[in-house]
Design a protein around this motif. Structure first.
Motif, PDB file in Angstrom:
ATOM      1  N   LYS B  83      17.309 -40.461   2.068  1.00  0.00           N
ATOM      2  CA  LYS B  83      17.638 -40.841   0.746  1.00  0.00           C
ATOM      3  C   LYS B  83      18.341 -39.888   0.079  1.00  0.00           C
ATOM      4  CE  LYS B  83      14.241 -43.250  -0.834  1.00  0.00           C
ATOM      5  NZ  LYS B  83      12.999 -43.871  -1.377  1.00  0.00           N
ATOM      6  N   LEU B  84      17.935 -38.552   0.110  1.00  0.00           N
ATOM      7  CA  LEU B  84      18.507 -37.589  -0.901  1.00  0.00           C
ATOM      8  C   LEU B  84      20.099 -37.406  -0.425  1.00  0.00           C
ATOM      9  CD1 LEU B  84      15.933 -34.948  -1.505  1.00  0.00           C
ATOM     10  CD2 LEU B  84      16.551 -36.936  -2.877  1.00  0.00           C
ATOM     11  N   MET B  85      20.323 -37.352   0.802  1.00  0.00           N
ATOM     12  CA  MET B  85      21.533 -37.081   1.384  1.00  0.00           C
ATOM     13  C   MET B  85      22.491 -38.303   1.004  1.00  0.00           C
ATOM     14  SD  MET B  85      21.585 -34.315   2.643  1.00  0.00           S
ATOM     15  CE  MET B  85      20.474 -33.812   1.756  1.00  0.00           C
ATOM     16  N   GLY B  86      21.916 -39.763   0.711  1.00  0.00           N
ATOM     17  CA  GLY B  86      22.721 -40.797   0.557  1.00  0.00           C
ATOM     18  C   GLY B  86      23.008 -40.702  -0.985  1.00  0.00           C
ATOM     19  N   LEU B  87      21.900 -40.128  -1.654  1.00  0.00           N
ATOM     20  CA  LEU B  87      21.909 -40.198  -3.164  1.00  0.00           C
ATOM     21  C   LEU B  87      23.341 -39.149  -3.546  1.00  0.00           C
ATOM     22  CD1 LEU B  87      20.755 -40.640  -5.986  1.00  0.00           C
ATOM     23  CD2 LEU B  87      19.498 -38.651  -5.715  1.00  0.00           C
ATOM     24  N   ILE B  88      23.230 -37.899  -2.881  1.00  0.00           N
ATOM     25  CA  ILE B  88      24.346 -37.076  -3.074  1.00  0.00           C
ATOM     26  C   ILE B  88      25.622 -37.805  -2.858  1.00  0.00           C
ATOM     27  CG2 ILE B  88      25.393 -34.761  -2.152  1.00  0.00           C
ATOM     28  CD1 ILE B  88      22.613 -33.698  -1.966  1.00  0.00           C
ATOM     29  N   ASP B  89      25.773 -38.380  -1.524  1.00  0.00           N
ATOM     30  CA  ASP B  89      27.010 -39.002  -1.194  1.00  0.00           C
ATOM     31  C   ASP B  89      27.373 -40.089  -2.341  1.00  0.00           C
ATOM     32  OD1 ASP B  89      27.779 -37.494   1.203  1.00  0.00           O
ATOM     33  OD2 ASP B  89      26.285 -38.839   2.359  1.00  0.00           O
ATOM     34  N   HIS B  90      26.463 -40.871  -2.713  1.00  0.00           N
ATOM     35  CA  HIS B  90      26.820 -41.923  -3.645  1.00  0.00           C
ATOM     36  C   HIS B  90      27.304 -41.238  -4.950  1.00  0.00           C
ATOM     37  CE1 HIS B  90      25.543 -44.130  -7.095  1.00  0.00           C
ATOM     38  NE2 HIS B  90      26.186 -45.096  -6.547  1.00  0.00           N
ATOM     39  N   MET B  91      26.692 -40.261  -5.532  1.00  0.00           N
ATOM     40  CA  MET B  91      27.011 -39.634  -6.747  1.00  0.00           C
ATOM     41  C   MET B  91      28.485 -38.765  -6.583  1.00  0.00           C
ATOM     42  SD  MET B  91      23.433 -38.119  -8.384  1.00  0.00           S
ATOM     43  CE  MET B  91      24.311 -37.761  -9.677  1.00  0.00           C
TER      44      MET B  91
END
Lengths: 203, 203
Positions: B83-91
């Motif tokens: 989730k956090l890695m996805g959040l970082i990629d998205h932002m």
DNA sequence: GTTTATTTTAAACGATTGTTTAAATTTTAT
DNA sequence: ATAAAATTTAAACAATCGTTTAAAATAAAC
């Protein structure tokens, strides 16, 4: 008995710095500054010729001070871990004392990049000191994780800046006041130090 | 053959968003927008009544979109690390596509905190989802380092934001162009992910 | 095709911007 | 004490700001 030359000039400069930091160049009017300094509007032009000249005086002063204080820390003859922790503490205190500084510098750089580059002329002296060399030496010694100093240094700057750059947003999203935010910020700093040490200085 | 109602209205809205993002509310003039949209100055008032109303339309739209896209990721039923890695990629991708967004939102929040709080009314819904609960559960399970989600989430936002917030400053200090900066930014993202995983998900 | 409604335009509005001017005041020099 | 210089002031300057107005141009309705 009344104010002499330097008094008035200094009063204007101080007021200008305060208002410029708060509202930026475009958001600040000469009349704002005059009111804050409790002087006549025309006096700002009498002493500083124009709004732009007054602004650059304030801007260069703030930028130079910020850079020199960081440079002094980067050039200290101490181990990398101690140096980086000292850098974090210094930047934290600087920005806690003046939460608007970071946003101000970055906004004005973005507003007029050309003038910024011309007038500051600071180049990247920050990296011309012995810091990068020391970093690489400690990487080779194995006391520091193998990452480039050129990427790590801006990251550390950003880590501390981000705390205060998002200050107003945080305060209003979570409905907290300044003192509550400062408590939050100090805990963030602790986590950042912890995280950075865990990553860079594995033991 | 010529433009119909929606065409003109949309043209103005798009131009306004572009200029507001670049120059902020105070730095933008109605005439700037009109020129960018290639329409008469009076048309902005004809369609949107005032500069302020047009601004808030753009502002709320951008803010809502940013919040919802993050919310969607935080609420996904997936493990914390993913989730956090996805959040970082998205932002990262969001801000790479629009480097001005972060600064814009934070500047305007700081410029008029009252209106921000009133008009957005977003509160802290971000933390009302299941994210905090999930974070604490994984802390208790021992799969995540023991830190508070309330401190960690803003820190992660800031970690990515800081890359692009300092974009102009970096480009001019180190004399690099946009594509060189993007390369630099991607390497920073990699380090950030690496550092965050090392700290949060010790194995 | 004529009339009505909508959209677009040029021009001007009062308010505010940075700046200048010329007179009033204060300080300094003799 | 008087003259000269420096400082401060009130008032106005042209330029630009967001906004309004009233007429022109276009589209829609009948």
């Amino acid at each position: 008995m009344t104010t002499n030359q330097n008094d008035t000039e200094e009063k204007i400069k101080e007021a200008a710095q305060r208002i410029f930091l708060e509202k930026g160049y475009e958001g600040t009017t000469i009349r704002d500054i005059a009111e804050a300094a409790q002087i006549n509007t025309a006096l700002t032009n009498y002493y500083f010729r124009s709004k732009e000249k007054l602004f650059w005086l304030v801007y260069e002063s703030l930028l130079k001070e910020a850079i020199q204080s960081v440079q002094a820390i980067l050039d200290k003859p101490i181990p990398m871990e101690e140096k980086l922790m000292g850098l974090i503490d210094h930047m934290f205190e600087t920005q806690a004392a003046n939460p608007n500084l970071s946003m101000f510098l970055m906004n004005e750089c973005r507003r007029d990049p050309k003038s910024f580059a011309e007038k500051t002329g600071v180049g990247c002296h920050l990296l011309e000191g012995g810091f990068i060399q020391q970093f690489q030496e400690e990487v080779e010694k194995g006391t520091v994780t193998n990452v480039s100093a050129e990427h790590m240094l801006p990251l550390i700057f950003g880590l501390i800046q981000q705390i205060f750059v998002g200050r107003e947003l945080h305060m209003h999203l979570f409905q907290v006041d300044e003192s509550e935010f400062l408590t939050f910020a100090r805990e963030q700093k602790r986590i950042i130090k912890d995280m950075l040490c865990t990553y860079l200085f594995k033991k």
